[in-house]
Design a protein around this motif. Structure first.
Motif, short mmCIF file in Angstrom:
data_model
loop_
_atom_site.label_atom_id
_atom_site.label_comp_id
_atom_site.label_asym_id
_atom_site.label_seq_id
_atom_site.Cartn_x
_atom_site.Cartn_y
_atom_site.Cartn_z
N LYS A 1 -1.48 -25.09 13.00
CA LYS A 1 -0.26 -25.45 14.30
C LYS A 1 -0.56 -24.22 15.10
N LYS A 2 -1.11 -22.89 14.47
CA LYS A 2 -1.03 -21.62 15.12
C LYS A 2 -2.54 -20.93 15.27
N GLY A 3 -2.51 -20.12 16.51
CA GLY A 3 -3.56 -19.53 16.61
C GLY A 3 -4.76 -20.49 17.81
N GLY A 4 -5.83 -19.86 17.90
CA GLY A 4 -6.60 -20.49 18.78
C GLY A 4 -7.89 -21.30 17.98
N CYS A 5 -8.49 -22.28 18.85
CA CYS A 5 -9.50 -23.11 18.39
C CYS A 5 -10.49 -23.62 19.56
N TRP A 6 -11.55 -23.43 19.04
CA TRP A 6 -12.68 -23.87 20.09
C TRP A 6 -12.47 -25.27 20.65
N CYS A 7 -12.25 -26.17 19.91
CA CYS A 7 -11.86 -27.56 20.45
C CYS A 7 -10.54 -27.70 21.49
N ALA B 1 -10.67 -26.10 -0.33
CA ALA B 1 -11.83 -27.70 -0.99
C ALA B 1 -13.02 -27.50 -0.33
N GLY B 2 -13.51 -26.44 0.30
CA GLY B 2 -14.90 -26.41 0.77
C GLY B 2 -14.80 -26.79 2.39
N ILE B 3 -13.76 -26.97 2.98
CA ILE B 3 -13.54 -27.05 4.32
C ILE B 3 -13.65 -25.96 5.01
N THR B 4 -14.80 -25.71 5.78
CA THR B 4 -14.90 -24.54 6.58
C THR B 4 -15.07 -24.79 8.01
N HIS B 5 -15.58 -26.12 8.43
CA HIS B 5 -15.81 -26.51 9.85
C HIS B 5 -15.32 -28.00 9.95
N HIS B 6 -15.46 -28.09 11.22
CA HIS B 6 -14.85 -29.63 11.46
C HIS B 6 -15.84 -30.15 12.78
N ILE C 1 -18.23 -28.39 15.40
CA ILE C 1 -17.75 -27.06 15.84
C ILE C 1 -18.23 -25.98 14.92
N ILE C 2 -18.73 -24.99 15.67
CA ILE C 2 -19.68 -23.79 14.87
C ILE C 2 -18.50 -22.89 14.18
N GLU C 3 -17.40 -22.75 14.66
CA GLU C 3 -16.57 -21.94 14.08
C GLU C 3 -15.04 -22.40 14.52
N CYS C 4 -14.09 -22.42 13.67
CA CYS C 4 -12.58 -22.73 13.57
C CYS C 4 -11.78 -21.64 13.35
N GLN C 5 -11.22 -21.00 14.32
CA GLN C 5 -10.31 -19.74 13.97
C GLN C 5 -9.11 -20.27 13.11
N ARG C 6 -8.56 -21.41 13.20
CA ARG C 6 -7.42 -21.95 12.45
C ARG C 6 -7.94 -21.85 11.04
N ILE C 7 -8.97 -22.73 10.76
CA ILE C 7 -9.37 -22.80 9.35
C ILE C 7 -9.87 -21.33 8.77
N GLU C 8 -10.38 -20.45 9.76
CA GLU C 8 -10.60 -19.19 9.21
C GLU C 8 -9.61 -18.35 8.72
N SER C 9 -8.58 -18.57 9.51
CA SER C 9 -7.17 -17.63 9.30
C SER C 9 -6.70 -18.26 8.03
N ALA C 10 -6.45 -19.61 7.71
CA ALA C 10 -6.05 -20.08 6.51
C ALA C 10 -6.90 -19.75 5.22
N ILE C 11 -8.00 -19.61 5.46
CA ILE C 11 -8.79 -19.34 4.19
C ILE C 11 -8.58 -17.61 3.97
N ALA C 12 -8.65 -16.94 5.28
CA ALA C 12 -8.58 -15.31 4.93
C ALA C 12 -7.12 -15.13 4.50
N ALA C 13 -6.20 -15.84 4.83
CA ALA C 13 -4.77 -15.71 4.19
C ALA C 13 -4.69 -15.96 2.64
N ASP C 14 -5.58 -16.61 2.16
CA ASP C 14 -5.91 -16.89 0.68
C ASP C 14 -4.26 -17.59 0.06
#
Length: 371
Positions: free
Chosen positions: A77-83, A116-121, A98-111
């Motif tokens: 819900k938060k942050g930016g995203c290319w889409c 589940a191997g979801i990095t792109h969409h 999508i080459i990269e998704c800031q929202r997914i990256e933020s969730a992964i970085a927050a640990d």
């Protein structure tokens, strides 16, 4: 290849049948997304509605990994995203990787949990003709790029969803128009029948006062005249609620005229430009109506203050009186019909309604609506 085409056709057929049966948008999208994920290699998905101002709202999601579902989908819900950015700029025209998704990256970085191997969409706009509603995003484990066939299928499903959203919105619009028409008919009937009868009773009581010499009879006719006048005021207020007059001249003018009809002196303060969508404008008017009715019936005063503050994203409506006030029993959640109506109207457009009241010190109603 033929087997894949047959499988895709079956998925589209099942989804089309579901979309044609549903009458509620969220339930329809949820069901269609579940069917799509179950019938394809995509494993998870989520849908954003995006309004004319570019604000996104997560309305549906299915089978999200722990990291994306964390704290009510906080990172989705938060942050930016290319889409979303491409959608806002009207650059997202078809299903895309999508080459990269800031929202997914933020969730992964927050640990905050397993991703589940979801990095792109992949993403696709939801639209019908020139009308746009939002985006559908789907993803799979350890998948960076989806095939042209997968994107084509995704685009077909998005087209079906967009058409179904448009159908439901048109149906709701037709229902609202039918409701307005029925309200207008009831208002006319009340005005032409009950309202006229009450007015006749008022005239009859006035004549009775002038014709009799007996004080007891005079008092009785005066009481009848007083009660009938109150009933007339209530009836006119009811007619206004069914068929508001004055909105064509602006929200403030309509509220002022309504307050005057109730016999209330209304002090108005406005900050910002009053340019709202019609649904928001009517919601504000209906809430103000109910609040002013409460002042007239319960506050024991003949004046109130109204404040409207408009920001870039919200409208704050405050109605204040210095009347009797009230204290709601903390042990019960039951509200008066008037207060419940105000709360329901605000909630229906994504807003909130709160109030502060104290015996002998009046009541303040606070409404906040997004627009």
């Amino acid at each position: 290849m033929k087997e894949t085409e047959h499988s895709n056709s079956s998925i589209l057929k099942e989804i089309a049948e579901l979309l044609n049966e549903e009458t509620e948008i969220v339930a329809m999208l949820k069901g269609a997304l579940v069917k799509f994920l179950n019938g394809t290699n995509f494993e998870t998905g989520w849908i954003f509605f995006i309004d004319a101002k570019g604000r996104s709202e997560l309305v549906v999601h299915e089978n999200l990994p722990e990291a994306l579902a964390h704290k009510d989908c906080h990172y989705l819900k938060k942050g930016g995203c290319w889409c979303v950015s491409r959608y806002r700029n009207e650059e997202l025209k078809k299903a895309s990787n999508i080459i990269e998704c800031q929202r997914i990256e933020s969730a992964i970085a927050a640990d905050v949990g397993d991703h589940a191997g979801i990095t792109h969409h992949a993403t696709v706009p939801l639209q019908s003709g020139q009308e746009r509603f939002g985006v559908l995003n789907v993803a799979s484990k350890d998948t960076v790029r989806f095939s042209e066939d997968e994107l084509a299928l995704l685009e077909s499903v998005a087209f079906q969803m967009g058409s179904a959203i448009k159908r439901i919105l048109l149906t709701k619009q037709e229902q609202e128009m039918a409701l307005v028409k029925e309200r207008n008919r009831l208002a006319r009937d009340l005005h032409d029948s009950v309202n006229q009868l009450l007015f006749s009773v008022t005239l009859t009581a006035r004549a009775g006062i002038e014709m009799t010499e007996e004080d007891t009879v005079k008092e009785m006719f005066k009481e009848i005249q007083h009660l009938t006048q109150d009933a007339l005021t209530e009836m006119r207020a009811l007619i206004w609620q069914l068929r508001p007059k004055g909105l064509e001249n602006g929200l403030l003018e309509a509220i002022k005229v309504y307050a005057e009809m109730l016999g209330l002196q209304l002090h108005v303060t406005v900050s910002g430009v009053l340019q709202f969508p019609s649904r928001i404008e009517e919601t504000l008017f209906r809430i103000a109506q109910e609040a002013l009715n409460n002042v007239r019936r319960h506050a024991g005063v003949a004046e109130a203050a109204l404040y409207i503050t408009v920001t870039a994203t919200d409208i704050l409506l405050v109605i204040r009186d210095e009347g009797r006030g009230f204290v709601m029993d903390k042990n019960t959640k039951l509200l008066s019909i008037g207060l419940q109506s105000i709360k329901d109207r605000a909630k229906a457009v994504g807003g909130t309604a709160d109030w502060v009241s104290e015996i002998g010190k009046g009541t303040e109603l606070l409404i906040r609506l997004p627009y």
